[in-house]
Design a protein around this motif. Sequence first.
Motif, PDB file in Angstrom:
ATOM      1  N   ARG A 139      46.180  50.407  34.805  1.00 23.36           N
ATOM      2  CA  ARG A 139      45.604  48.965  35.532  1.00 23.36           C
ATOM      3  C   ARG A 139      45.516  47.374  34.550  1.00 23.36           C
ATOM      4  NH1 ARG A 139      45.140  45.026  37.836  1.00 23.36           N
ATOM      5  NH2 ARG A 139      43.356  44.788  39.445  1.00 23.36           N
ATOM      6  N   ASP A 140      45.766  48.211  33.169  1.00 25.94           N
ATOM      7  CA  ASP A 140      45.798  47.181  31.645  1.00 25.94           C
ATOM      8  C   ASP A 140      47.026  46.089  32.418  1.00 25.94           C
ATOM      9  OD1 ASP A 140      43.417  47.440  31.287  1.00 25.94           O
ATOM     10  OD2 ASP A 140      43.940  48.947  29.642  1.00 25.94           O
ATOM     11  N   LEU A 141      47.949  46.442  32.694  1.00 26.67           N
ATOM     12  CA  LEU A 141      49.275  46.353  32.977  1.00 26.67           C
ATOM     13  C   LEU A 141      49.174  45.514  34.239  1.00 26.67           C
ATOM     14  CD1 LEU A 141      51.230  48.906  32.290  1.00 26.67           C
ATOM     15  CD2 LEU A 141      50.906  47.194  30.468  1.00 26.67           C
ATOM     16  N   ILE A 142      48.392  45.521  34.721  1.00 30.80           N
ATOM     17  CA  ILE A 142      48.243  44.266  36.191  1.00 30.80           C
ATOM     18  C   ILE A 142      47.233  43.559  35.999  1.00 30.80           C
ATOM     19  CG2 ILE A 142      48.221  45.084  39.082  1.00 30.80           C
ATOM     20  CD1 ILE A 142      48.440  47.511  37.959  1.00 30.80           C
ATOM     21  N   PRO A 143      47.337  42.510  36.505  1.00 28.98           N
ATOM     22  CA  PRO A 143      46.513  40.896  36.263  1.00 28.98           C
ATOM     23  C   PRO A 143      45.399  41.104  37.162  1.00 28.98           C
ATOM     24  CG  PRO A 143      48.193  40.291  37.566  1.00 28.98           C
ATOM     25  CD  PRO A 143      48.262  41.500  36.816  1.00 28.98           C
ATOM     26  N   SER A 144      43.859  41.111  36.961  1.00 25.01           N
ATOM     27  CA  SER A 144      43.174  41.242  38.108  1.00 25.01           C
ATOM     28  C   SER A 144      42.145  39.595  38.194  1.00 25.01           C
ATOM     29  CB  SER A 144      42.204  42.470  37.729  1.00 25.01           C
ATOM     30  OG  SER A 144      41.526  42.080  35.848  1.00 25.01           O
ATOM     31  N   ALA A 145      41.224  40.118  39.086  1.00 20.89           N
ATOM     32  CA  ALA A 145      40.612  38.776  39.383  1.00 20.89           C
ATOM     33  C   ALA A 145      39.234  38.709  39.241  1.00 20.89           C
ATOM     34  CB  ALA A 145      40.576  37.929  40.401  1.00 20.89           C
ATOM     35  N   ASP A 146      38.564  37.503  38.455  1.00 19.45           N
ATOM     36  CA  ASP A 146      36.634  37.639  38.624  1.00 19.45           C
ATOM     37  C   ASP A 146      35.797  37.739  40.206  1.00 19.45           C
ATOM     38  OD1 ASP A 146      34.251  37.684  37.169  1.00 19.45           O
ATOM     39  OD2 ASP A 146      34.818  36.043  36.267  1.00 19.45           O
TER      40      ASP A 146
END
Length: 454
Positions: free
Chosen positions: A116-123
């Motif tokens: 999951r750390d290799l995939i960007p996420s949004a706030d």
Amino acid sequence: MVTVKETHVVKPAEETPSKIMYVSDIDQINPITHAPTIYFYRSPSFSSFPIMVEILKHSLSKALVIFYPFAGRLQWTHRNRLQINCNSLGAHLLEAETDARIDDFAPDYRPTSAVRDLIPSADYKRPIEDLPLVLIQLTKFSCGGVSLGLGLSHTLIDGQSALHFVSEWVRIARGEGPEYLPFLDRTVLVQDQEDLLPADHFDGSDYKKPPLMIGSLNNIEERLKETDVLMLRLSKEQIDKLRSKSNEENKRPGDLDRGFTRFEVVAGHMWRTASKARKHMETQETALRVVVNIRNRVKPPLPKFYFGNAILPVIVTSTYGELVSKPLSYVAGKIRAATEKVTDEYTKKATIFLDKQEDLSQWRYLHVVGSTQGVFYGNPNMDITSWLTLPHMEGGTDFGWGEEDHFGPGVVGFDGKSFILSDYSRPGSAVVALRLQVTHIEDFKTFFYEDILN
């Protein structure tokens, strides 16, 4: 540890239409999060990471001209519905690096928190108008390999549309130009409410909350239990054995006249296995949620390369006692019956039913990791998504530096959630990615394979 070195805002390479776009009722019930997928490239032909970043930026800017809604932002309407503001604010592309090696994730590439750390996420606490609809992260490993993590707005697209976008982006990156243009007008799914009276004939059972554990007033306790993800492989021979046995069991007058599909037998096998591993009481009700592609089920069929969500959920219900006492053919038959009810008329009634709902939020939170809101398909229930029929790109996802070594989901969000993936390295085989409560995992693995042998 993954370190993001730089974030690029990538806007369309040319001027695109500036307008507000309709979001269908079928889009509205999908999560407002970004569907995470991951690609690993063990030995890319380009050794220059900056060149790879430039290839992605340049090709993405061109792809966003064709798929221009993806360069916009969502916004709320007065009905608490979503619409797309095609304002060309662009996608976000992150450059990152890590001390990890690809061997730390291979061979099963289990979608753990490290993936999951290799995939960007949004706030998602920020206003929805601020959130990009496309998030991309290219991460360089210490071994020289790279990963490409994608987060694509699930409100805008389903799996088939997502792969269409990626395939055209890949073609542009290789200098081949786009092949199939997307059909962007979602108003083709608007229904004339004068034609049907769904209140008399549509009970909305596929949109009701699933069963709770016997004796429970809510599902909070089940949500809080520790879970983990397991990856299980099914060979072509094992799948053929499930199908052959189910088809033999089903050869009775008046029964199905065509063989069960891979999905029907594998999903049925998984549902039965989960109930056995969870050691339910005989009378425990359990629900299985699957989604059905409506593209060719509506009349006329949706335009080819329709860009949006064209899937509807259906719910299959049973009890633990029924699942484990009946043959697999019975369970697979229940799944088939549920999916086959999704006709043109059913789709119209479901769309009108959703349009009449004042609040759609309970479905929008279905896949949010850690969410305590909305519908939940954890214990005693399951949610199975099939990627078995998603189109496979010839040559893989090769942006010009070689085919990926692995493609799969970046997250399996909650207890009972699972994916069935094709194993392209072994034709006819499949991989099951499943999240379960930790206390049930070993039993699931045991029953999963023993029941095929027996």
